[in-house]
Enzyme design. Structure first.
Site, PDB file in Angstrom:
ATOM      1  N   ASP A   4      -6.918   0.005  20.656  1.00 52.59           N
ATOM      2  CA  ASP A   4      -6.292  -0.046  21.977  1.00 52.59           C
ATOM      3  C   ASP A   4      -5.367   1.134  22.248  1.00 52.59           C
ATOM      4  OD1 ASP A   4      -7.480  -2.492  22.728  1.00 52.59           O
ATOM      5  OD2 ASP A   4      -6.087  -3.552  21.431  1.00 52.59           O
ATOM      6  N   HIS A   8      -2.752  -3.794  12.592  1.00 49.84           N
ATOM      7  CA  HIS A   8      -3.948  -4.633  12.626  1.00 49.84           C
ATOM      8  C   HIS A   8      -3.925  -5.577  11.445  1.00 49.84           C
ATOM      9  CE1 HIS A   8      -8.152  -5.843  12.885  1.00 49.84           C
ATOM     10  NE2 HIS A   8      -8.051  -5.462  14.143  1.00 49.84           N
TER      11      HIS A   8
HETATM   12  N1  CMC Z   1       5.158  -2.481  15.849  1.00 50.67           N
HETATM   13  C1  CMC Z   1       6.170  -2.696  14.997  1.00 50.67           C
HETATM   14  N2  CMC Z   1       6.100  -3.475  13.901  1.00 50.67           N
HETATM   15  C2  CMC Z   1       4.913  -4.053  13.652  1.00 50.67           C
HETATM   16  C3  CMC Z   1       3.794  -3.879  14.485  1.00 50.67           C
HETATM   17  C4  CMC Z   1       3.949  -3.039  15.613  1.00 50.67           C
HETATM   18  N3  CMC Z   1       2.921  -2.841  16.443  1.00 50.67           N
HETATM   19  N4  CMC Z   1       2.756  -4.585  14.002  1.00 50.67           N
HETATM   20  C5  CMC Z   1       3.208  -5.187  12.900  1.00 50.67           C
HETATM   21  N5  CMC Z   1       4.501  -4.869  12.670  1.00 50.67           N
HETATM   22  C6  CMC Z   1       5.328  -5.296  11.532  1.00 50.67           C
HETATM   23  C7  CMC Z   1       5.761  -6.747  11.698  1.00 50.67           C
HETATM   24  O1  CMC Z   1       7.042  -6.833  12.311  1.00 50.67           O
HETATM   25  C8  CMC Z   1       5.784  -7.232  10.267  1.00 50.67           C
HETATM   26  O2  CMC Z   1       6.991  -6.802   9.688  1.00 50.67           O
HETATM   27  P1  CMC Z   1       7.701  -7.703   8.531  1.00 50.67           P
HETATM   28  O3  CMC Z   1       6.730  -7.799   7.410  1.00 50.67           O
HETATM   29  O4  CMC Z   1       8.940  -6.954   8.210  1.00 50.67           O
HETATM   30  O5  CMC Z   1       7.968  -9.039   9.178  1.00 50.67           O
HETATM   31  C9  CMC Z   1       4.650  -6.475   9.601  1.00 50.67           C
HETATM   32  O6  CMC Z   1       4.476  -5.267  10.385  1.00 50.67           O
HETATM   33  C10 CMC Z   1       3.330  -7.243   9.566  1.00 50.67           C
HETATM   34  O7  CMC Z   1       3.052  -7.701  10.890  1.00 50.67           O
HETATM   35  P2  CMC Z   1       2.409  -9.102  11.234  1.00 50.67           P
HETATM   36  O8  CMC Z   1       2.763  -9.449  12.624  1.00 50.67           O
HETATM   37  O9  CMC Z   1       2.738 -10.085  10.154  1.00 50.67           O
HETATM   38  O10 CMC Z   1       0.882  -8.700  11.095  1.00 50.67           O
HETATM   39  P3  CMC Z   1      -0.332  -9.475  11.747  1.00 50.67           P
HETATM   40  O11 CMC Z   1      -1.500  -9.118  10.927  1.00 50.67           O
HETATM   41  O12 CMC Z   1      -0.003 -10.903  11.919  1.00 50.67           O
HETATM   42  O13 CMC Z   1      -0.436  -8.835  13.218  1.00 50.67           O
HETATM   43  C11 CMC Z   1      -1.072  -7.499  15.058  1.00 50.67           C
HETATM   44  C12 CMC Z   1      -1.379  -7.897  13.606  1.00 50.67           C
HETATM   45  C13 CMC Z   1      -2.225  -6.626  15.576  1.00 50.67           C
HETATM   46  C14 CMC Z   1      -0.979  -8.745  15.926  1.00 50.67           C
HETATM   47  C15 CMC Z   1       0.250  -6.715  15.098  1.00 50.67           C
HETATM   48  O14 CMC Z   1       0.149  -5.536  14.323  1.00 50.67           O
HETATM   49  C16 CMC Z   1       0.688  -6.378  16.524  1.00 50.67           C
HETATM   50  O15 CMC Z   1       1.334  -7.212  17.175  1.00 50.67           O
HETATM   51  N6  CMC Z   1       0.350  -5.152  17.042  1.00 50.67           N
HETATM   52  C17 CMC Z   1       0.632  -4.788  18.403  1.00 50.67           C
HETATM   53  C18 CMC Z   1      -0.397  -5.403  19.334  1.00 50.67           C
HETATM   54  C19 CMC Z   1      -1.733  -4.723  19.238  1.00 50.67           C
HETATM   55  O16 CMC Z   1      -1.841  -3.498  19.264  1.00 50.67           O
HETATM   56  N7  CMC Z   1      -2.791  -5.521  19.159  1.00 50.67           N
HETATM   57  C20 CMC Z   1      -4.186  -5.042  19.150  1.00 50.67           C
HETATM   58  C21 CMC Z   1      -4.861  -5.289  17.838  1.00 50.67           C
HETATM   59  S1  CMC Z   1      -6.422  -4.422  17.668  1.00 50.67           S
HETATM   60  C22 CMC Z   1      -7.442  -4.981  18.945  1.00 50.67           C
HETATM   61  C23 CMC Z   1      -7.582  -6.449  19.059  1.00 50.67           C
HETATM   62  O17 CMC Z   1      -7.528  -7.193  18.092  1.00 50.67           O
HETATM   63  O18 CMC Z   1      -7.810  -6.919  20.171  1.00 50.67           O
END
Ligand code: CMC
Length: 430
Positions: free
Chosen positions: A365, A307
């Site tokens: 989720d 998140h």
């Molecule tokens: N699985 C594996 N690696 C992950 C994941 C994951 N689910 N989420 C983040 N990472 C890694 C990502 O690769 C990155 O690594 P690095 O720093 O080495 O590049 C690091 O963690 C930070 O991730 P980010 O993408 O820069 O973080 P963000 O804040 O931009 O993204 C997120 C947040 C929710 C989009 C992301 O964690 C994600 O894609 N999660 C899976 C989708 C999901 O479950 N979404 C629902 C969110 S909660 C409900 C809602 O908002 O609707």
């Protein structure tokens, strides 16, 4: 907000003092509104990782402590002691209602649950196998064509009616989208049922036989609505605010929010998560999927994990996990393989150096899909249920923005990295 502290920016030999705003809770905020006019620079923050786009009194998240408050009330208390329509009142009007206010609000919502009969024909234009989210984006947007008398955003009375209509009718529209995808007749709302029971009734009853709503399932449904009701300035809420900042009507703004929510990084994650858990299928295959999630060359991510704001745990996921156990127990579903995979995946991931160091925890989720599946919903309905729950949050944030005298059209700047100025060349000279 007190303006006591300042931050100093030293740029090209000059100092600029920037006001620092102190919120009720959370980190201080450097006010850069005059930065461009005074210093001729922009700030750069793709994804808004460090930028507050507005001030708000509605919802607060402490990502480090794993806390979520609606109008100051912790989500755990609201999920266990309140119910969705009371939470809607709280989000919309800022305070918990007294008895009379609650009865009046519930009556107003209940009296608006039917949609204009012509909307039934409107649905028929969609392909029969349309995803319910696709249908919802279209039909909610089309409400502005059916309810002309509540699209003047400058009239507070019309804003109020539009809010009530949206909260009341979006479940009806979501249920109709579901029924349409099944080829079953639409089911009219029933005023004697509470909000969650009415939604279950509109989704699962058929004219051919009576349908009894199990109060325990209705309670679980209501809790899912409550847990999703608002989440401060997330992507879809920011979309609603940005759309609304131009003066667009509320139905168009909420349709924009629904469109944004559908993405798998946002509300679409609940569908994607359950599909992932099914694909993993057994506890033995978890290491294979964890390895893929950690592989930089593989786009696969653990859905329902991570998140932008929560870096400790998502308090909604905790409540959702307890609810999943309760619902499966109630339905007599024991040894559910998807729940087993989910629990084991959570356990292993929370001990894994990759997930621990990146502070990746299960989000809302992760467990919601297991409950919704047990209740009988197909995966395609998971995100529509998120959308109907979040409608009150979008509306509350939209109303707050419209009533704010400081409201301006949202218009971000950019760091232009394209070609410098060049002259057009005629076709035969290229
Ligand atoms: N699985 C594996 N690696 C992950 C994941 C994951 N689910 N989420 C983040 N990472 C890694 C990502 O690769 C990155 O690594 P690095 O720093 O080495 O590049 C690091 O963690 C930070 O991730 P980010 O993408 O820069 O973080 P963000 O804040 O931009 O993204 C997120 C947040 C929710 C989009 C992301 O964690 C994600 O894609 N999660 C899976 C989708 C999901 O479950 N979404 C629902 C969110 S909660 C409900 C809602 O908002 O609707």
């Amino acid at each position: 907000m007190a303006e006591e502290k300042t931050a100093r920016l030293h740029l090209a030999g000059k100092d600029y003092d920037l006001a620092v705003l102190s919120p009720t809770a959370g980190p201080d905020v450097v006010d850069i509104r005059k930065l461009y006019s005074e210093a001729d620079v922009f700030t750069y923050d793709p994804g808004f990782t460090s930028t507050a786009s507005c001030d708000s009194t509605i919802t607060y998240i402490d990502g480090d402590k794993g806390e979520l408050w609606y109008r100051g009330y912790p989500i755990e208390q609201l999920a266990s002691e309140s119910h969705y329509l009371e939470v809607c009142y709280l989000l919309l009007y800022g305070e918990l209602p007294n008895k009379d206010q609650l009865v009046d609000f519930e009556t107003r919502i209940t009296r608006h649950t039917m949609v204009h009969e012509q909307m039934h024909y409107f649905f028929r234009g969609f392909r029969r196998d349309s995803h319910p989210m696709a249908t919802m984006v279209g039909v909610v947007g089309a409400m502005s064509a059916f309810y002309h008398d509540s699209i003047d955003i400058n009239d507070p009375v019309q804003r109020e009616i539009a809010s009530i209509r949206l909260i009341a009718k979006v479940p009806t529209i979501a249920a109709m989208a579901y029924k349409y995808s099944l080829g079953q007749p639409f089911v009219y709302p029933r005023n004697e049922l509470d909000y969650a029971s009415n939604f279950l009734h509109m989704c699962f009853s058929v004219p051919a036989e009576p349908y009894h709503v199990d109060p325990a399932l209705s309670r679980a449904m209501d809790r899912i609505f409550t847990l999703h009701a608002d989440h401060e300035q997330n992507a879809s809420t920011s979309t609603v605010r940005l759309a609304g900042s131009s003066g667009a009507n509320p139905f168009a703004c909420i349709a924009a929010g629904i469109a944004c929510l559908w993405g798998p990084a946002h509300g679409g994650a609940n569908q994607a998560c359950l599909e992932m858990l099914r694909e993993i299928g057994s506890v033995e295959r978890i290491p294979e999927f964890l390895a893929r999630a950690k592989d930089k060359n593989d786009p696969f991510r653990l859905m329902g994990f991570g998140h932008r704001v929560y870096k400790n745990f998502d308090p909604r996921a905790k409540v959702m996990k307890e609810s999943a156990d309760e619902v499966l127990d109630l339905l007599g579903v024991h040894n559910n393989p998807t729940l087993q995979v989910a629990k084991e995946l959570e356990r292993i991931a929370l001990e894994d150096e990759y997930f621990v160091s990146k502070k990746l925890y299960p989000n809302v989720d992760f467990y919601s899909g297991i409950i919704l599946e047990a209740m009988g919903f197909p995966t395609s309905m998971f995100t529509p249920i998120f959308a109907l729950s979040r409608t009150v949050g979008w509306i509350s944030q939209w109303k707050e923005m419209i009533a704010d005298p400081q409201n301006k059209i949202g218009r971000p700047r950019q760091l232009y990295v394209g070609s410098p100025r060049r002259d057009y060349k005629p076709l035969d000279a290229r």
